[in-house]
Design a protein around this motif. Sequence first.
Motif, mmCIF file in Angstrom:
data_model
loop_
_atom_site.group_PDB
_atom_site.id
_atom_site.type_symbol
_atom_site.label_atom_id
_atom_site.label_comp_id
_atom_site.label_asym_id
_atom_site.label_seq_id
_atom_site.Cartn_x
_atom_site.Cartn_y
_atom_site.Cartn_z
ATOM 1 N N THR A 222 0.835 -1.204 0.000
ATOM 2 C CA THR A 222 0.000 0.000 0.000
ATOM 3 C C THR A 222 0.868 1.251 0.000
ATOM 4 O O THR A 222 0.616 2.193 -0.753
ATOM 5 C CB THR A 222 -0.945 0.001 1.223
ATOM 6 O OG1 THR A 222 -1.806 -1.143 1.130
ATOM 7 C CG2 THR A 222 -1.785 1.261 1.274
ATOM 8 N N SER A 223 1.904 1.249 0.819
ATOM 9 C CA SER A 223 2.820 2.399 0.872
ATOM 10 C C SER A 223 3.503 2.622 -0.472
ATOM 11 O O SER A 223 3.665 3.764 -0.910
ATOM 12 C CB SER A 223 3.875 2.194 1.951
ATOM 13 O OG SER A 223 3.287 2.203 3.220
ATOM 14 N N TYR A 224 3.889 1.537 -1.135
ATOM 15 C CA TYR A 224 4.533 1.653 -2.441
ATOM 16 C C TYR A 224 3.594 2.308 -3.449
ATOM 17 O O TYR A 224 3.981 3.237 -4.160
ATOM 18 C CB TYR A 224 4.989 0.285 -2.954
ATOM 19 C CG TYR A 224 5.564 0.381 -4.343
ATOM 20 C CD1 TYR A 224 6.893 0.742 -4.530
ATOM 21 C CD2 TYR A 224 4.777 0.157 -5.464
ATOM 22 C CE1 TYR A 224 7.425 0.870 -5.807
ATOM 23 C CE2 TYR A 224 5.298 0.286 -6.741
ATOM 24 C CZ TYR A 224 6.616 0.643 -6.905
ATOM 25 O OH TYR A 224 7.119 0.784 -8.169
ATOM 26 N N VAL A 225 2.348 1.823 -3.513
ATOM 27 C CA VAL A 225 1.371 2.379 -4.457
ATOM 28 C C VAL A 225 1.135 3.858 -4.164
ATOM 29 O O VAL A 225 1.133 4.694 -5.068
ATOM 30 C CB VAL A 225 0.040 1.591 -4.414
ATOM 31 C CG1 VAL A 225 -1.042 2.292 -5.225
ATOM 32 C CG2 VAL A 225 0.244 0.174 -4.929
ATOM 33 N N GLN A 226 0.955 4.195 -2.899
ATOM 34 C CA GLN A 226 0.696 5.586 -2.533
ATOM 35 C C GLN A 226 1.888 6.486 -2.847
ATOM 36 O O GLN A 226 1.716 7.604 -3.340
ATOM 37 C CB GLN A 226 0.303 5.678 -1.054
ATOM 38 C CG GLN A 226 -1.058 5.074 -0.786
ATOM 39 C CD GLN A 226 -1.395 4.946 0.690
ATOM 40 O OE1 GLN A 226 -0.501 4.902 1.550
ATOM 41 N NE2 GLN A 226 -2.673 4.854 0.997
ATOM 42 N N ALA A 227 3.101 6.006 -2.590
ATOM 43 C CA ALA A 227 4.298 6.808 -2.886
ATOM 44 C C ALA A 227 4.457 7.014 -4.382
ATOM 45 O O ALA A 227 4.808 8.112 -4.843
ATOM 46 C CB ALA A 227 5.536 6.123 -2.310
ATOM 47 N N ARG A 228 4.173 5.978 -5.149
ATOM 48 C CA ARG A 228 4.267 6.077 -6.608
ATOM 49 C C ARG A 228 3.248 7.081 -7.156
ATOM 50 O O ARG A 228 3.567 7.886 -8.022
ATOM 51 C CB ARG A 228 4.065 4.690 -7.208
ATOM 52 C CG ARG A 228 4.290 4.597 -8.676
ATOM 53 C CD ARG A 228 4.221 3.120 -9.077
ATOM 54 N NE ARG A 228 3.993 2.993 -10.486
ATOM 55 C CZ ARG A 228 4.934 2.686 -11.362
ATOM 56 N NH1 ARG A 228 6.167 2.469 -10.955
ATOM 57 N NH2 ARG A 228 4.641 2.582 -12.639
#
Length: 120
Positions: A68-74
């Motif tokens: 989830t953090s990866y998607v949000q950061a991207r």
Amino acid sequence: MSITSAATLATLHRTGPRRITDLAATEGVTQPAMTVLVRVMEESGLVERRGDPSDRRVTLVHLTEAGTSYVQARRQAGVDAFAKLIGRLADDEVDALLAALPALAHLAELESQDHEGPKR
């Protein structure tokens, strides 16, 4: 990270847990290829497999907190890049973009429906 991996994470973020076969169909890859992709993302801590509470024979792929953090950061990186570019436009160009937003939102909605396929 591959485009298919990033797209799969985004799909899970948008739609919630899914079967590997559903993810393969959504992302346009074979089921064996998606199985390998999910295994790699699982080893990276981005997804996890869990049993479906409504059908113990089914395994669902879930995003982890790291996924989830990866998607949000991207997504935030994309927003920041566009904001920087929009800041360089003339006022009339910004107005033209604002006027186009409803049509662009509709296009995104149509693409999302096409990409997700029929609801079950």
